[in-house]
Design a protein around this motif. Structure first.
Motif, PDB file in Angstrom:
ATOM      1  N   GLU A 174       0.968  -1.285   0.161  1.00 54.86           N
ATOM      2  CA  GLU A 174      -0.153  -0.076  -0.042  1.00 54.86           C
ATOM      3  C   GLU A 174       0.811   1.343  -0.067  1.00 54.86           C
ATOM      4  OE1 GLU A 174       0.386   1.292   3.553  1.00 54.86           O
ATOM      5  OE2 GLU A 174       1.881  -0.023   3.038  1.00 54.86           O
ATOM      6  N   MET A 175       0.480   2.358   0.493  1.00 54.86           N
ATOM      7  CA  MET A 175       1.347   3.434   0.266  1.00 54.86           C
ATOM      8  C   MET A 175       2.655   3.549   1.190  1.00 54.86           C
ATOM      9  SD  MET A 175      -0.988   7.126  -0.082  1.00 54.86           S
ATOM     10  CE  MET A 175      -1.589   7.103   1.873  1.00 54.86           C
ATOM     11  N   MET A 176       2.604   2.909   2.400  1.00 50.11           N
ATOM     12  CA  MET A 176       3.781   2.836   3.022  1.00 50.11           C
ATOM     13  C   MET A 176       4.597   1.730   2.481  1.00 50.11           C
ATOM     14  SD  MET A 176       5.307   4.248   5.524  1.00 50.11           S
ATOM     15  CE  MET A 176       6.900   3.861   6.650  1.00 50.11           C
ATOM     16  N   GLY A 177       4.081   0.674   2.034  1.00 47.42           N
ATOM     17  CA  GLY A 177       5.077  -0.309   1.305  1.00 47.42           C
ATOM     18  C   GLY A 177       5.735  -0.011   0.099  1.00 47.42           C
ATOM     19  N   ALA A 178       4.937   0.961  -0.580  1.00 48.77           N
ATOM     20  CA  ALA A 178       5.582   1.486  -1.739  1.00 48.77           C
ATOM     21  C   ALA A 178       6.422   2.473  -1.532  1.00 48.77           C
ATOM     22  CB  ALA A 178       4.189   2.258  -2.640  1.00 48.77           C
ATOM     23  N   THR A 179       6.243   3.246  -0.557  1.00 50.27           N
ATOM     24  CA  THR A 179       7.416   4.130  -0.286  1.00 50.27           C
ATOM     25  C   THR A 179       8.843   3.470   0.310  1.00 50.27           C
ATOM     26  OG1 THR A 179       5.620   5.682   0.572  1.00 50.27           O
ATOM     27  CG2 THR A 179       7.746   6.117   1.482  1.00 50.27           C
ATOM     28  N   GLN A 180       8.423   2.215   0.932  1.00 42.74           N
ATOM     29  CA  GLN A 180       9.713   1.607   1.376  1.00 42.74           C
ATOM     30  C   GLN A 180      10.409   1.124   0.163  1.00 42.74           C
ATOM     31  OE1 GLN A 180      10.658   1.790   4.431  1.00 42.74           O
ATOM     32  NE2 GLN A 180      10.239  -0.223   5.301  1.00 42.74           N
ATOM     33  N   LYS A 181       9.880   0.805  -0.756  1.00 46.30           N
ATOM     34  CA  LYS A 181      10.393   0.110  -1.930  1.00 46.30           C
ATOM     35  C   LYS A 181      11.139   1.174  -2.875  1.00 46.30           C
ATOM     36  CE  LYS A 181       7.293  -3.738  -2.663  1.00 46.30           C
ATOM     37  NZ  LYS A 181       6.430  -4.439  -3.810  1.00 46.30           N
ATOM     38  N   GLU A 182      10.397   2.552  -2.973  1.00 45.32           N
ATOM     39  CA  GLU A 182      10.978   3.661  -3.697  1.00 45.32           C
ATOM     40  C   GLU A 182      12.289   4.074  -2.942  1.00 45.32           C
ATOM     41  OE1 GLU A 182      10.229   4.708  -6.595  1.00 45.32           O
ATOM     42  OE2 GLU A 182       8.695   3.017  -6.891  1.00 45.32           O
ATOM     43  N   ALA A 183      11.845   4.132  -1.505  1.00 43.60           N
ATOM     44  CA  ALA A 183      13.088   4.620  -0.781  1.00 43.60           C
ATOM     45  C   ALA A 183      14.397   3.675  -0.781  1.00 43.60           C
ATOM     46  CB  ALA A 183      12.771   4.862   0.780  1.00 43.60           C
ATOM     47  N   ALA A 184      14.275   2.206  -1.011  1.00 41.78           N
ATOM     48  CA  ALA A 184      15.213   1.497  -0.708  1.00 41.78           C
ATOM     49  C   ALA A 184      15.963   1.328  -2.019  1.00 41.78           C
ATOM     50  CB  ALA A 184      14.626   0.119  -0.694  1.00 41.78           C
ATOM     51  N   GLY A 185      15.053   1.594  -3.386  1.00 39.29           N
ATOM     52  CA  GLY A 185      15.913   1.906  -4.479  1.00 39.29           C
ATOM     53  C   GLY A 185      16.555   3.100  -4.916  1.00 39.29           C
ATOM     54  N   SER A 186      16.121   4.126  -4.134  1.00 36.74           N
ATOM     55  CA  SER A 186      16.989   5.369  -4.484  1.00 36.74           C
ATOM     56  C   SER A 186      17.772   5.843  -3.452  1.00 36.74           C
ATOM     57  CB  SER A 186      15.742   6.653  -4.791  1.00 36.74           C
ATOM     58  OG  SER A 186      15.145   6.755  -3.547  1.00 36.74           O
ATOM     59  N   PHE A 187      17.654   5.171  -2.283  1.00 46.79           N
ATOM     60  CA  PHE A 187      18.403   5.733  -0.938  1.00 46.79           C
ATOM     61  C   PHE A 187      18.001   7.056  -0.550  1.00 46.79           C
ATOM     62  CE2 PHE A 187      21.031   2.267  -3.053  1.00 46.79           C
ATOM     63  CZ  PHE A 187      21.250   1.433  -2.031  1.00 46.79           C
ATOM     64  N   LEU A 188      16.994   7.614  -0.898  1.00 46.63           N
ATOM     65  CA  LEU A 188      16.336   8.988  -0.594  1.00 46.63           C
ATOM     66  C   LEU A 188      15.279   8.694   0.339  1.00 46.63           C
ATOM     67  CD1 LEU A 188      16.477  10.707  -4.197  1.00 46.63           C
ATOM     68  CD2 LEU A 188      18.131  10.782  -2.105  1.00 46.63           C
ATOM     69  N   TYR A 189      15.728   8.232   1.654  1.00 48.10           N
ATOM     70  CA  TYR A 189      14.674   7.719   2.509  1.00 48.10           C
ATOM     71  C   TYR A 189      14.041   9.089   3.182  1.00 48.10           C
ATOM     72  CZ  TYR A 189      16.608   3.149   2.612  1.00 48.10           C
ATOM     73  OH  TYR A 189      17.332   1.849   2.279  1.00 48.10           O
ATOM     74  N   PHE A 190      14.722  10.061   3.570  1.00 44.63           N
ATOM     75  CA  PHE A 190      14.237  11.224   4.138  1.00 44.63           C
ATOM     76  C   PHE A 190      12.977  11.807   3.056  1.00 44.63           C
ATOM     77  CE2 PHE A 190      14.090  15.654   5.119  1.00 44.63           C
ATOM     78  CZ  PHE A 190      13.763  15.768   6.402  1.00 44.63           C
ATOM     79  N   GLU A 191      13.499  11.838   1.964  1.00 41.33           N
ATOM     80  CA  GLU A 191      12.418  12.585   0.989  1.00 41.33           C
ATOM     81  C   GLU A 191      11.465  11.629   0.615  1.00 41.33           C
ATOM     82  OE1 GLU A 191      16.505  14.201  -0.664  1.00 41.33           O
ATOM     83  OE2 GLU A 191      15.748  12.431   0.373  1.00 41.33           O
ATOM     84  N   ALA A 192      11.494  10.169   0.780  1.00 41.85           N
ATOM     85  CA  ALA A 192      10.289   9.363   0.437  1.00 41.85           C
ATOM     86  C   ALA A 192       9.529   9.745   1.525  1.00 41.85           C
ATOM     87  CB  ALA A 192      10.881   8.062   0.208  1.00 41.85           C
ATOM     88  N   PHE A 193      10.020   9.465   2.900  1.00 44.56           N
ATOM     89  CA  PHE A 193       9.116   9.447   4.019  1.00 44.56           C
ATOM     90  C   PHE A 193       8.507  10.733   4.333  1.00 44.56           C
ATOM     91  CE2 PHE A 193      12.055   5.802   5.136  1.00 44.56           C
ATOM     92  CZ  PHE A 193      10.739   4.812   4.943  1.00 44.56           C
ATOM     93  N   ILE A 194       9.036  12.017   3.760  1.00 44.05           N
ATOM     94  CA  ILE A 194       8.445  13.217   3.933  1.00 44.05           C
ATOM     95  C   ILE A 194       7.381  13.258   3.079  1.00 44.05           C
ATOM     96  CG2 ILE A 194       8.588  15.599   3.270  1.00 44.05           C
ATOM     97  CD1 ILE A 194       9.634  15.337   5.850  1.00 44.05           C
ATOM     98  N   VAL A 195       7.481  12.602   1.855  1.00 44.29           N
ATOM     99  CA  VAL A 195       6.304  12.602   1.049  1.00 44.29           C
ATOM    100  C   VAL A 195       5.199  11.867   1.447  1.00 44.29           C
ATOM    101  CG1 VAL A 195       5.472  12.035  -1.381  1.00 44.29           C
ATOM    102  CG2 VAL A 195       7.642  13.271  -1.139  1.00 44.29           C
ATOM    103  N   VAL A 196       5.388  10.720   1.958  1.00 44.57           N
ATOM    104  CA  VAL A 196       4.272   9.657   2.243  1.00 44.57           C
ATOM    105  C   VAL A 196       3.622  10.443   3.607  1.00 44.57           C
ATOM    106  CG1 VAL A 196       5.556   8.246   3.935  1.00 44.57           C
ATOM    107  CG2 VAL A 196       3.407   7.505   2.744  1.00 44.57           C
TER     108      VAL A 196
END
Length: 224
Positions: A174-196
């Motif tokens: 879901e949204m959080m799961g997708a965020t985890q995948k996108e963050a892991a693929g880009s290593f931009l964890y801060f940006e990803a979690f800010i967006v979600v």
């Protein structure tokens, strides 16, 4: 200190919004099921049926006294080991069951409080005109209790939407799961979690506004 990757953040928004329907689906289905179950539990707590009341009290105590994440793991990973026919249960189904049971325990107490908060004269008047217990609850008590409990139930729905983020621990994308995948693929964890976080915030603010409008509408007839 590095600068935020705004291009990544803007590009992530439509990706995460694509998973919003699943998040809302789990929340809405869980809310409907929890509301039905909570209403039954609340009416039993008011009636205090022998033996059954002890079971209901134990149910409410367990689901209010243990973390939601533990309950989700229990349903998805634990129960299939004891009940083999549950091995085909999906993460979405387990999340809906967990959310339903967890929040029904909280909602039951709110609905019970709203029911017993209805003026006793209303109960006595219904009995005086010959209404059965079911007619009294359906026509007199529950409609008045619903007005009192509605704002609290909306709050639980808001909490339920936020709690769907735990479904990713069951393998649900879901949204959080997708965020985890996108963050892991880009290593931009801060940006990803800010967006979600901003997306969840926007949803909660919209529901909070709707809640205020609902309260105003329900109380308008009593403020004249």
């Amino acid at each position: 200190m590095r600068a935020l990757d705004l291009d990544f953040m803007l590009g992530l928004v439509p990706i995460l919004l694509g998973y919003l329907p699943l998040t809302l689906f789990m929340a809405v289905i869980s809310m409907v099921c929890a509301l039905v179950l909570a209403s039954l539990l609340a009416m039993e707590r008011v009636a205090r049926i022998p033996v059954l009341d002890s079971i209901v009290v134990l149910f409410i105590s367990f689901f209010r006294g243990t973390p939601l994440l533990v309950q989700l793991f229990l349903f998805y990973y634990g129960l299939p080991q004891m009940l083999p026919f549950l091995t085909n249960m999906t993460g979405v189904q387990a999340a809906i069951i967990g959310l339903t049971l967890h929040f029904s325990a909280y909602m039951a107490e709110s609905i019970r409080a709203a029911i017993i908060g209805v003026d006793r004269s209303q109960w006595e008047a219904a009995e005086a005109v010959g209404m059965t217990r079911m007619q009294m609850m359906g026509r007199i008590v529950l409609p008045q209790a619903a007005r009192v409990a509605a704002p609290t139930l909306v709050n639980y729905f808001i909490d339920m939407i936020k709690s769907t983020s735990l479904a990713f621990t069951l393998g649900v994308t879901e949204m959080m799961g997708a965020t985890q995948k996108e963050a892991a693929g880009s290593f931009l964890y801060f940006e990803a979690f800010i967006v979600v976080a901003l997306i969840y915030w926007a949803i909660v603010e919209a529901l909070s506004f709707a809640q205020k409008r609902l309260e105003f509408s329900l109380n308008r007839a009593f403020t004249r």
